[in-house]
Design a protein around this motif. Structure first.
Motif, PDB file in Angstrom:
ATOM      1  N   GLN A 249      80.905  57.809  90.511  1.00  0.00           N
ATOM      2  CA  GLN A 249      80.031  58.884  90.054  1.00  0.00           C
ATOM      3  C   GLN A 249      80.557  59.344  88.691  1.00  0.00           C
ATOM      4  O   GLN A 249      81.712  59.740  88.578  1.00  0.00           O
ATOM      5  N   LEU A 250      79.702  59.286  87.683  1.00  0.00           N
ATOM      6  CA  LEU A 250      80.154  59.578  86.330  1.00  0.00           C
ATOM      7  C   LEU A 250      80.162  61.084  86.078  1.00  0.00           C
ATOM      8  O   LEU A 250      79.206  61.789  86.402  1.00  0.00           O
ATOM      9  N   GLY A 251      81.248  61.561  85.497  1.00  0.00           N
ATOM     10  CA  GLY A 251      81.352  62.969  85.144  1.00  0.00           C
ATOM     11  C   GLY A 251      80.712  63.234  83.800  1.00  0.00           C
ATOM     12  O   GLY A 251      80.152  62.337  83.154  1.00  0.00           O
ATOM     13  N   PRO A 252      80.762  64.485  83.326  1.00  0.00           N
ATOM     14  CA  PRO A 252      80.200  64.791  82.014  1.00  0.00           C
ATOM     15  C   PRO A 252      80.969  64.083  80.911  1.00  0.00           C
ATOM     16  O   PRO A 252      82.195  63.944  80.990  1.00  0.00           O
ATOM     17  N   ARG A 253      80.246  63.643  79.901  1.00  0.00           N
ATOM     18  CA  ARG A 253      80.921  63.030  78.746  1.00  0.00           C
ATOM     19  C   ARG A 253      81.842  64.056  78.097  1.00  0.00           C
ATOM     20  O   ARG A 253      82.990  63.749  77.778  1.00  0.00           O
ATOM     21  N   PHE A 254      81.344  65.271  77.886  1.00  0.00           N
ATOM     22  CA  PHE A 254      82.159  66.369  77.368  1.00  0.00           C
ATOM     23  C   PHE A 254      81.992  67.598  78.260  1.00  0.00           C
ATOM     24  O   PHE A 254      80.882  67.900  78.720  1.00  0.00           O
ATOM     25  N   ARG A 255      83.094  68.288  78.511  1.00  0.00           N
ATOM     26  CA  ARG A 255      83.065  69.666  79.016  1.00  0.00           C
ATOM     27  C   ARG A 255      84.092  70.420  78.203  1.00  0.00           C
ATOM     28  O   ARG A 255      85.296  70.163  78.304  1.00  0.00           O
ATOM     29  N   VAL A 256      83.614  71.346  77.382  1.00  0.00           N
ATOM     30  CA  VAL A 256      84.472  72.057  76.440  1.00  0.00           C
ATOM     31  C   VAL A 256      84.417  73.537  76.785  1.00  0.00           C
ATOM     32  O   VAL A 256      83.342  74.141  76.776  1.00  0.00           O
ATOM     33  N   LEU A 257      85.567  74.121  77.099  1.00  0.00           N
ATOM     34  CA  LEU A 257      85.626  75.491  77.587  1.00  0.00           C
ATOM     35  C   LEU A 257      86.309  76.387  76.561  1.00  0.00           C
ATOM     36  O   LEU A 257      87.443  76.115  76.150  1.00  0.00           O
ATOM     37  N   GLY A 258      85.608  77.447  76.161  1.00  0.00           N
ATOM     38  CA  GLY A 258      86.154  78.372  75.175  1.00  0.00           C
ATOM     39  C   GLY A 258      86.161  79.795  75.663  1.00  0.00           C
ATOM     40  O   GLY A 258      85.744  80.099  76.793  1.00  0.00           O
ATOM     41  N   TYR A 266      76.190  65.394  79.330  1.00  0.00           N
ATOM     42  CA  TYR A 266      76.231  64.165  80.118  1.00  0.00           C
ATOM     43  C   TYR A 266      75.618  63.009  79.317  1.00  0.00           C
ATOM     44  O   TYR A 266      74.767  63.223  78.455  1.00  0.00           O
ATOM     45  N   GLY A 267      76.043  61.804  79.648  1.00  0.00           N
ATOM     46  CA  GLY A 267      75.431  60.614  79.075  1.00  0.00           C
ATOM     47  C   GLY A 267      76.072  60.173  77.775  1.00  0.00           C
ATOM     48  O   GLY A 267      76.559  60.982  76.987  1.00  0.00           O
ATOM     49  N   LEU A 268      76.074  58.849  77.546  1.00  0.00           N
ATOM     50  CA  LEU A 268      76.658  58.275  76.342  1.00  0.00           C
ATOM     51  C   LEU A 268      75.670  58.302  75.186  1.00  0.00           C
ATOM     52  O   LEU A 268      74.457  58.242  75.378  1.00  0.00           O
ATOM     53  N   ASP A 269      76.206  58.351  73.992  1.00  0.00           N
ATOM     54  CA  ASP A 269      75.408  58.203  72.782  1.00  0.00           C
ATOM     55  C   ASP A 269      74.548  56.937  72.890  1.00  0.00           C
ATOM     56  O   ASP A 269      75.009  55.898  73.387  1.00  0.00           O
ATOM     57  N   ASP A 289      66.817  61.365  73.871  1.00  0.00           N
ATOM     58  CA  ASP A 289      65.781  62.037  74.638  1.00  0.00           C
ATOM     59  C   ASP A 289      66.240  63.454  74.996  1.00  0.00           C
ATOM     60  O   ASP A 289      67.401  63.679  75.360  1.00  0.00           O
ATOM     61  N   GLU A 290      65.316  64.389  74.901  1.00  0.00           N
ATOM     62  CA  GLU A 290      65.662  65.790  75.146  1.00  0.00           C
ATOM     63  C   GLU A 290      66.228  66.029  76.535  1.00  0.00           C
ATOM     64  O   GLU A 290      66.986  66.977  76.748  1.00  0.00           O
ATOM     65  N   SER A 291      65.877  65.177  77.490  1.00  0.00           N
ATOM     66  CA  SER A 291      66.369  65.361  78.855  1.00  0.00           C
ATOM     67  C   SER A 291      67.876  65.189  78.962  1.00  0.00           C
ATOM     68  O   SER A 291      68.482  65.614  79.948  1.00  0.00           O
ATOM     69  N   LEU A 292      68.492  64.581  77.944  1.00  0.00           N
ATOM     70  CA  LEU A 292      69.930  64.340  77.959  1.00  0.00           C
ATOM     71  C   LEU A 292      70.711  65.319  77.100  1.00  0.00           C
ATOM     72  O   LEU A 292      71.937  65.215  77.023  1.00  0.00           O
ATOM     73  N   TRP A 293      70.026  66.249  76.452  1.00  0.00           N
ATOM     74  CA  TRP A 293      70.742  67.212  75.634  1.00  0.00           C
ATOM     75  C   TRP A 293      71.681  68.061  76.493  1.00  0.00           C
ATOM     76  O   TRP A 293      71.426  68.307  77.676  1.00  0.00           O
TER      77      TRP A 293
END
Length: 363
Positions: A249-258, A266-269, A289-293
Motif C-alpha cells: 500500500q503506497l503512502g503519500p509521496r510527501f507529508r510535510v508538517l509545519g 499522493y502520486g508520482l509526478d 490531473d486535478e484529482s491528484l493535487w
C-alpha cells in the motif's frame, strides 16, 4: 566553471554524445536533449543492436557508436557528453570525457562515494569544464509545488519532512540495479535514495546526523529493496525518507508538517510515465490531473476533506537541459553540481554505515 569543448561551433546547436541507451538513456536523456533548444543529439553509444535500431528509429539523423573509444576518438566533433550507462562506469567515463576536453552530464548518483564525486569535481574545475549531475526530480511537480509553499511561508516553520518513493514489485527484475555486487552500486539506497536525499538537502540544508534501516525482503533479491533514512538537518528539520519495492500500500509521496499547516501529496509526478509512453515535451507537458493535487491544512486528514486543495505546478524536466545549454552557451549556473551530489553521497554512505552497524552517524 562552465566551459565548452574545443569543438564548440560558432553557430548552431551544441552536439551531444549520449553514452548508454537503456532506461536512463532512451526514456529520459535522449528525448529531453532532443527537445532542448541549443542542443542536438549527435551520437548514441550502445553496442546492443536492438538499441541501435531503436535510436535510429526515433532520431533518424543520430550517429551510432558501438563503444566509448570511438566516441572519444572524435571528441573535437562534440560539445557535450552525457553519461547514462550503468553506475559503475560513471566515474571512469566522466573522467575520460573531461580529459578529452568535453563538458559532462552524469546520471545520478554520479559515483559510488563522495570522495570520487569530489575528485571528478576537482578535475572539471582544473579543466574549466562543466560537470553536472542529472537530478531530474528537482523538477517534479510536487517538489516545485512544495518549494513554492515554503517560499510563501504557507506551512510556517517546517518540523518534519516525509518523502516516499515506493513501489510494489514483489518479484525482482534482475539486472545491475538489483545486483548484490558492491561494484555495481545497485540497490534502492543509491537508486531512489539518491533522489529523496537530494530533494531533502535542497529543501532543508545540510545534514548533521543520519540513521537508516536497509533490508533485503524479496526472495531471490540481492540488494536492498526496502530502506528508511532519517536525517537531522542543521536547521533542525527532521527528514524521514522511504524507498521501497515492497510497499503493498503506497503512502503519500510527501507529508510535510509545519508550525502552521501541513502539505500532503499522493502520486508520482506524471513526466516519467509520459516519457515511457513515448510522449514528448510540448504544450501541457508536466500537467497533472486535478484529482491528484495535494492539500494544505491543519487538524484533519486530507482523506476526510481537511484543508484546501493546492494546485500542482507543472513538472518541468526539460528545464534541466535548458539550464545545461544556458551554462555552456551563456555562462549560466550549473543546475546540479558535483559538489551537491557529493553532499548527497555523504548522506548515502552514512546511511549504509548506520544500517549495517545499527548506529546514528554524525556528519
Amino acid at each position: 566553471m562552465t566551459g565548452t569543448s574545443p569543438g564548440t561551433p560558432a553557430r548552431g546547436p551544441l552536439r551531444v554524445g549520449l553514452v548508454g541507451y537503456g532506461l536512463a538513456g532512451s526514456v529520459f536523456h535522449a528525448p529531453l536533449i532532443a527537445a532542448t533548444e541549443g542542443l542536438t543529439l549527435d551520437t548514441v553509444v550502445t553496442s546492443n543492436p536492438e538499441r541501435q535500431q531503436q535510436a535510429r528509429a526515433e532520431f533518424g539523423a543520430v550517429r551510432i557508436a558501438s563503444g566509448t573509444d570511438e566516441l572519444f576518438g572524435r571528441a573535437a566533433e562534440l560539445d557535450l557528453v552525457v553519461i547514462a550507462s550503468p553506475n559503475k562506469t560513471h566515474v571512469p567515463l566522466a573522467a575520460a570525457a573531461l580529459e578529452a576536453g568535453l563538458p559532462v552530464v552524469v546520471d545520478k548518483p554520479v559515483a559510488g562515494t563522495a570522495a570520487e564525486a569530489r575528485e571528478l569535481a576537482a578535475l572539471a574545475e582544473e579543466r574549466g569544464l562543466l560537470l553536472s549531475v542529472f537530478q531530474n526530480r528537482r523538477w517534479d511537480n510536487d517538489f516545485l509545488t512544495l518549494r513554492k509553499l515554503l517560499a510563501e511561508g504557507a506551512l510556517g516553520d517546517v518540523w518534519r519532512f516525509e518523502s516516499r518513493f515506493e513501489r510494489w514489485r514483489p518479484k525482482p527484475k534482475g539486472g545491475w540495479r538489483e545486483s548484490g555486487d558492491p561494484a555495481e552500486i545497485g540497490g534502492l539506497l543509491y537508486d531512489l535514495g539518491s533522489h529523496v536525499v537530494d530533494q531533502a538537502l535542497v529543501l532543508f540544508g545540510p545534514a548533521t546526523q543520519v540513521y537508516a534501516e536497509s533490508v533485503v525482503r524479496r526472495p531471490g533479491a540481492e540488494a536492498d529493496d526496502d530502506t528508511f533514512i532519517a536525517i537531522t538537518h542543521a536547521g533542525g528539520v527532521r527528514s524521514h525518507l522511504y524507498v521501497s519495492s515492497t510497499a503493498a500500500q503506497l503512502g503519500p509521496r510527501f507529508r510535510v508538517l509545519g508550525s502552521q499547516a501541513g502539505y500532503v501529496k499522493y502520486g508520482l509526478d506524471p513526466q516519467e510515465g509520459a516519457l515511457r509512453e513515448g510522449k514528448r515535451p510540448g504544450p501541457g507537458w508536466g500537467e497533472e490531473d486535478e484529482s491528484l493535487w495535494g492539500r494544505v491544512g491543519s487538524g484533519q486528514s486530507p482523506q476526510t476533506g481537511g484543508g484546501r486543495v493546492e494546485p500542482s505546478l507543472p513538472g518541468d524536466y526539460p528545464a534541466y537541459y535548458a539550464a545545461v545549454a544556458k551554462a555552456l552557451l551563456e555562462g549560466g549556473p550549473n543546475p546540479v553540481t558535483a559538489h551537491e551530489a557529493a553532499a548527497a553521497l555523504d548522506v548515502l554512505e552514512a546511511a549504509r554505515r548506520s544500517a549495517r552497524d545499527g548506529v546514528v552517524v554524525s556528519l
